[in-house]
Design a protein around this motif. Structure first.
Motif, PDB file in Angstrom:
ATOM      1  N   GLU A  23       0.838  -1.202   0.000  1.00 14.14           N
ATOM      2  CA  GLU A  23       0.000   0.000   0.000  1.00 14.14           C
ATOM      3  C   GLU A  23       0.869   1.247   0.000  1.00 14.14           C
ATOM      4  O   GLU A  23       0.571   2.217  -0.702  1.00 14.14           O
ATOM      5  CB  GLU A  23      -0.933  -0.020   1.214  1.00 14.14           C
ATOM      6  CG  GLU A  23      -2.054  -1.036   1.099  1.00 14.14           C
ATOM      7  CD  GLU A  23      -2.929  -1.076   2.330  1.00 14.14           C
ATOM      8  OE1 GLU A  23      -4.064  -1.589   2.240  1.00 14.14           O
ATOM      9  OE2 GLU A  23      -2.485  -0.604   3.414  1.00 14.14           O
ATOM     10  N   ARG A  24       1.945   1.205   0.782  1.00  9.78           N
ATOM     11  CA  ARG A  24       2.870   2.337   0.832  1.00  9.78           C
ATOM     12  C   ARG A  24       3.507   2.581  -0.534  1.00  9.78           C
ATOM     13  O   ARG A  24       3.781   3.732  -0.912  1.00  9.78           O
ATOM     14  CB  ARG A  24       3.955   2.054   1.872  1.00  9.78           C
ATOM     15  CG  ARG A  24       5.024   3.123   1.989  1.00  9.78           C
ATOM     16  CD  ARG A  24       4.515   4.355   2.677  1.00  9.78           C
ATOM     17  NE  ARG A  24       5.576   5.316   2.905  1.00  9.78           N
ATOM     18  CZ  ARG A  24       5.392   6.510   3.460  1.00  9.78           C
ATOM     19  NH1 ARG A  24       4.201   6.878   3.847  1.00  9.78           N
ATOM     20  NH2 ARG A  24       6.405   7.331   3.635  1.00  9.78           N
ATOM     21  N   SER A 143       6.898   3.650   6.904  1.00  9.25           N
ATOM     22  CA  SER A 143       5.653   3.235   6.267  1.00  9.25           C
ATOM     23  C   SER A 143       4.449   3.273   7.198  1.00  9.25           C
ATOM     24  O   SER A 143       3.322   3.036   6.760  1.00  9.25           O
ATOM     25  CB  SER A 143       5.801   1.799   5.720  1.00  9.25           C
ATOM     26  OG  SER A 143       6.850   1.714   4.789  1.00  9.25           O
ATOM     27  N   MET A 144       4.686   3.531   8.512  1.00  4.92           N
ATOM     28  CA  MET A 144       3.567   3.453   9.448  1.00  4.92           C
ATOM     29  C   MET A 144       3.861   4.285  10.688  1.00  4.92           C
ATOM     30  O   MET A 144       4.985   4.734  10.899  1.00  4.92           O
ATOM     31  CB  MET A 144       3.306   1.994   9.841  1.00  4.92           C
ATOM     32  CG  MET A 144       4.463   1.337  10.572  1.00  4.92           C
ATOM     33  SD  MET A 144       4.292  -0.457  10.736  1.00  4.92           S
ATOM     34  CE  MET A 144       4.786  -0.965   9.083  1.00  4.92           C
TER      35      MET A 144
END
Length: 238
Positions: A23-24, A143-144
């Motif tokens: 998704e990233r 990424s999060m």
């Protein structure tokens, strides 16, 4: 439009990491936990996924049989990519369009989707003594949110420790296949998050199977889990 990717993996940790990274990287991602669930998904999905990325070793429908059934449902317009934490035997995976060796980067996945070579790095070369792959950790951190990252590694350690418990029971019962299966799952999940020491130990346990010193090896693995946990706690305080 983003490329539509369906991720199929029975290992929760690998599935979650791959979903986050894909998704990233800009893909439109859906994920399911088995080959049978993937078959149900593609029967209902409109539009169909453009790429199916599936683990080779899962309970139920998997491997080349899954690829044949997916091809019948999706047609030639869907790229079928296999992935595994181990090299496959000659002739295995011929129904797929490509193969990726876990752990692999999103750049490797992009190359496979665009028609390039699909291999992956395997993650162990030249890493003797390394507990945590700093490059993988940095990519995940980018990424999060920090809370998600912490939970991801907590999930990795919980999963590994649960599987070690199953390996102890398998060793007690003399079930070599079950012992190796759990080690294989640990190897794949730990590899995806850069837990290199745990990946190395799990790889050794899978390759050796049951032996005279399996209890000592499992105890060594639990010590390595605590070592990784201390490193992660130190990261949280920085």
């Amino acid at each position: 439009m983003p490329v539509r990717v369906l991720i199929v993996d029975d290992d929760e940790l690998s599935r979650e990491v791959l979903t986050l990274l894909a998704e990233r990287a800009g893909y439109e991602v859906e994920a399911v936990e088995s080959g049978d669930a993937a078959l149900v998904h593609v029967q209902r999905a409109r539009p169909l996924p453009e790429v199916v990325l599936t683990d080779m070793q899962m309970p139920g429908t998997a491997g080349d049989e899954l690829a044949r059934r997916l091809r019948g449902l999706c047609g030639a317009g869907t790229l079928l990519l296999a992935m595994s934490g181990s090299e496959v035997e000659d002739g295995v995976g011929r129904e797929f369009d490509g193969f990726l060796l876990k752990p692999f980067t999103m750049e490797t996945l992009a190359g496979a989707i665009s028609g390039g070579s699909a291999r992956g790095e395997g993650g162990l070369s030249g890493t003797s003594g390394v507990v945590l792959d700093e490059g993988v950790y940095a990519k995940l951190m980018g990424s999060m949110r920090r809370s998600q990252l912490d939970e991801l590694y907590a999930l990795c350690l919980r999963d590994a420790e649960t599987r070690v418990g199953r390996m102890r029971r398998a060793a007690s019962d003399g079930e070599d296949a079950a012992y190796r299966k759990e080690a294989h799952a640990i190897k794949g999940g730990c590899g995806m998050v850069g837990a290199l020491e745990l990946q190395r130990l799990a790889t050794s346990m899978e390759e050796r199977g049951l032996c005279d010193d399996d209890v000592a090896t499992l105890d060594e693995f639990m010590v390595a889990c605590e070592r990784l946990r201390r490193i992660l706690v130190a990261r949280e305080s920085n």
